[in-house]
Design a protein around this motif. Sequence first.
Motif, PDB file in Angstrom:
ATOM      1  N   ASP A  98      61.160  28.570  70.498  1.00 49.19           N
ATOM      2  CA  ASP A  98      60.214  27.521  70.884  1.00 49.19           C
ATOM      3  C   ASP A  98      60.760  26.590  71.960  1.00 49.19           C
ATOM      4  OD1 ASP A  98      57.728  26.378  70.746  1.00 49.19           O
ATOM      5  OD2 ASP A  98      58.169  25.134  69.002  1.00 49.19           O
ATOM      6  N   LEU A  99      61.435  27.145  72.963  1.00 45.50           N
ATOM      7  CA  LEU A  99      61.991  26.292  74.020  1.00 45.50           C
ATOM      8  C   LEU A  99      60.911  25.663  74.894  1.00 45.50           C
ATOM      9  CD1 LEU A  99      65.273  28.005  75.227  1.00 45.50           C
ATOM     10  CD2 LEU A  99      64.964  26.039  73.747  1.00 45.50           C
ATOM     11  N   ALA A 100      59.694  26.141  74.800  1.00 47.21           N
ATOM     12  CA  ALA A 100      58.597  25.526  75.548  1.00 47.21           C
ATOM     13  C   ALA A 100      58.146  24.222  74.900  1.00 47.21           C
ATOM     14  CB  ALA A 100      57.420  26.491  75.645  1.00 47.21           C
ATOM     15  N   ASN A 101      58.620  23.955  73.683  1.00 54.64           N
ATOM     16  CA  ASN A 101      58.243  22.748  72.954  1.00 54.64           C
ATOM     17  C   ASN A 101      59.136  21.583  73.403  1.00 54.64           C
ATOM     18  OD1 ASN A 101      57.547  20.754  71.175  1.00 54.64           O
ATOM     19  ND2 ASN A 101      58.101  21.874  69.339  1.00 54.64           N
ATOM     20  N   HIS A 102      58.639  20.825  74.372  1.00 54.18           N
ATOM     21  CA  HIS A 102      59.395  19.690  74.896  1.00 54.18           C
ATOM     22  C   HIS A 102      58.637  18.392  74.677  1.00 54.18           C
ATOM     23  CE1 HIS A 102      62.315  22.335  76.633  1.00 54.18           C
ATOM     24  NE2 HIS A 102      61.408  22.944  77.335  1.00 54.18           N
ATOM     25  N   ALA A 103      57.970  18.277  73.549  1.00 52.37           N
ATOM     26  CA  ALA A 103      57.105  17.128  73.288  1.00 52.37           C
ATOM     27  C   ALA A 103      57.859  15.804  73.260  1.00 52.37           C
ATOM     28  CB  ALA A 103      56.372  17.327  71.968  1.00 52.37           C
ATOM     29  N   LEU A 104      59.117  15.792  72.856  1.00 54.37           N
ATOM     30  CA  LEU A 104      59.853  14.534  72.727  1.00 54.37           C
ATOM     31  C   LEU A 104      60.652  14.161  73.962  1.00 54.37           C
ATOM     32  CD1 LEU A 104      61.189  14.867  69.090  1.00 54.37           C
ATOM     33  CD2 LEU A 104      59.259  13.523  69.900  1.00 54.37           C
ATOM     34  N   GLU A 105      60.598  14.988  74.990  1.00 57.65           N
ATOM     35  CA  GLU A 105      61.456  14.743  76.145  1.00 57.65           C
ATOM     36  C   GLU A 105      61.244  13.361  76.748  1.00 57.65           C
ATOM     37  OE1 GLU A 105      62.933  16.714  80.275  1.00 57.65           O
ATOM     38  OE2 GLU A 105      61.167  17.540  79.317  1.00 57.65           O
ATOM     39  N   HIS A 106      60.023  12.902  76.800  1.00 58.22           N
ATOM     40  CA  HIS A 106      59.744  11.630  77.440  1.00 58.22           C
ATOM     41  C   HIS A 106      59.655  10.480  76.453  1.00 58.22           C
ATOM     42  CE1 HIS A 106      59.295  13.787  81.125  1.00 58.22           C
ATOM     43  NE2 HIS A 106      58.346  14.524  80.621  1.00 58.22           N
ATOM     44  N   ALA A 107      60.168  10.676  75.249  1.00 62.62           N
ATOM     45  CA  ALA A 107      60.112   9.606  74.262  1.00 62.62           C
ATOM     46  C   ALA A 107      60.948   8.407  74.705  1.00 62.62           C
ATOM     47  CB  ALA A 107      60.611  10.106  72.911  1.00 62.62           C
ATOM     48  N   ALA A 108      62.041   8.645  75.416  1.00 63.28           N
ATOM     49  CA  ALA A 108      62.904   7.549  75.845  1.00 63.28           C
ATOM     50  C   ALA A 108      62.759   7.260  77.337  1.00 63.28           C
ATOM     51  CB  ALA A 108      64.360   7.869  75.527  1.00 63.28           C
ATOM     52  N   ALA A 109      62.653   8.275  78.160  1.00 61.34           N
ATOM     53  CA  ALA A 109      62.574   8.061  79.599  1.00 61.34           C
ATOM     54  C   ALA A 109      61.960   9.285  80.266  1.00 61.34           C
ATOM     55  CB  ALA A 109      63.969   7.807  80.168  1.00 61.34           C
ATOM     56  N   ARG A 110      61.363   9.086  81.408  1.00 58.16           N
ATOM     57  CA  ARG A 110      60.760  10.179  82.153  1.00 58.16           C
ATOM     58  C   ARG A 110      61.663  10.649  83.297  1.00 58.16           C
ATOM     59  NH1 ARG A 110      55.664  11.460  80.964  1.00 58.16           N
ATOM     60  NH2 ARG A 110      54.472  10.007  79.740  1.00 58.16           N
ATOM     61  N   HIS A 111      62.918  10.269  83.267  1.00 60.71           N
ATOM     62  CA  HIS A 111      63.838  10.634  84.337  1.00 60.71           C
ATOM     63  C   HIS A 111      65.230  10.827  83.757  1.00 60.71           C
ATOM     64  CE1 HIS A 111      64.844   6.431  83.875  1.00 60.71           C
ATOM     65  NE2 HIS A 111      63.568   6.166  84.048  1.00 60.71           N
ATOM     66  N   GLU A 112      66.138  11.313  84.584  1.00 59.29           N
ATOM     67  CA  GLU A 112      67.485  11.596  84.113  1.00 59.29           C
ATOM     68  C   GLU A 112      68.359  10.348  84.052  1.00 59.29           C
ATOM     69  OE1 GLU A 112      69.450  15.046  85.748  1.00 59.29           O
ATOM     70  OE2 GLU A 112      67.537  15.784  86.485  1.00 59.29           O
ATOM     71  N   GLN A 113      67.933   9.257  84.630  1.00 59.41           N
ATOM     72  CA  GLN A 113      68.724   8.030  84.640  1.00 59.41           C
ATOM     73  C   GLN A 113      68.619   7.319  83.297  1.00 59.41           C
ATOM     74  OE1 GLN A 113      70.654   7.361  87.253  1.00 59.41           O
ATOM     75  NE2 GLN A 113      69.861   9.254  88.136  1.00 59.41           N
ATOM     76  N   PRO A 114      69.632   6.569  82.909  1.00 58.33           N
ATOM     77  CA  PRO A 114      69.578   5.824  81.648  1.00 58.33           C
ATOM     78  C   PRO A 114      68.443   4.804  81.672  1.00 58.33           C
ATOM     79  CG  PRO A 114      71.756   5.690  82.662  1.00 58.33           C
ATOM     80  CD  PRO A 114      70.874   6.383  83.623  1.00 58.33           C
ATOM     81  N   TRP A 115      67.756   4.659  80.562  1.00 62.06           N
ATOM     82  CA  TRP A 115      66.618   3.732  80.505  1.00 62.06           C
ATOM     83  C   TRP A 115      67.059   2.283  80.631  1.00 62.06           C
ATOM     84  CZ3 TRP A 115      66.582   0.073  76.720  1.00 62.06           C
ATOM     85  CH2 TRP A 115      67.395   0.301  75.629  1.00 62.06           C
ATOM     86  N   ILE A 116      68.293   1.973  80.300  1.00 59.54           N
ATOM     87  CA  ILE A 116      68.748   0.594  80.324  1.00 59.54           C
ATOM     88  C   ILE A 116      68.704   0.012  81.731  1.00 59.54           C
ATOM     89  CG2 ILE A 116      71.202   1.106  80.568  1.00 59.54           C
ATOM     90  CD1 ILE A 116      69.712  -1.676  78.402  1.00 59.54           C
TER      91      ILE A 116
END
Length: 160
Positions: free
Chosen positions: A115-133
């Motif tokens: 189920d590698l197509a299941n990326h539902a939580l990827e954007h739970a913290a941020a929509r980019h590779e940079q730290p959200w802080i």
Amino acid sequence: MSAILLAVFDDYEVAERIRTELVRDGFPTDRVELTAACESGRASIEPAGSAHERYLQYFRTLFSDDGERECAERLADRVDHGAATITVHPRGLIEATRATEILEGAHPAQIAKHDLANHALEHAAARHEQPWIRNFWIDSRSSADCLYCRLFEGHSMADG
């Protein structure tokens, strides 16, 4: 069930080293699992009469689709015969890609994916590779004294 990457290693020490590398790379310890005869991990809590049955139940929870039953049986047999597995539960495409790089770099005997197509939580913290802080970094040139005053600088209480 969420996305899963599992690598089979014929050498326990290599699997243990890869688990450490994944954690050092930033994967949370609850998303990286090692399963071996000498360290059965989460498989040890499965209700079964033998180690093989516990491994089988554990791998069936990971690989739960109808077409994956044979994969779970092969994995349980491999652990019975001395192999060790590293299971990673990536939280998105970025983590799945990085985990794949680390696992493949160690030259495992086998890699299984679910189920590698299941990326539902990827954007739970941020929509980019940079730290959200960094989104909350306050410019030190501001004249405001507190965080809220800095966040809403230029607005007065009368603005509503």
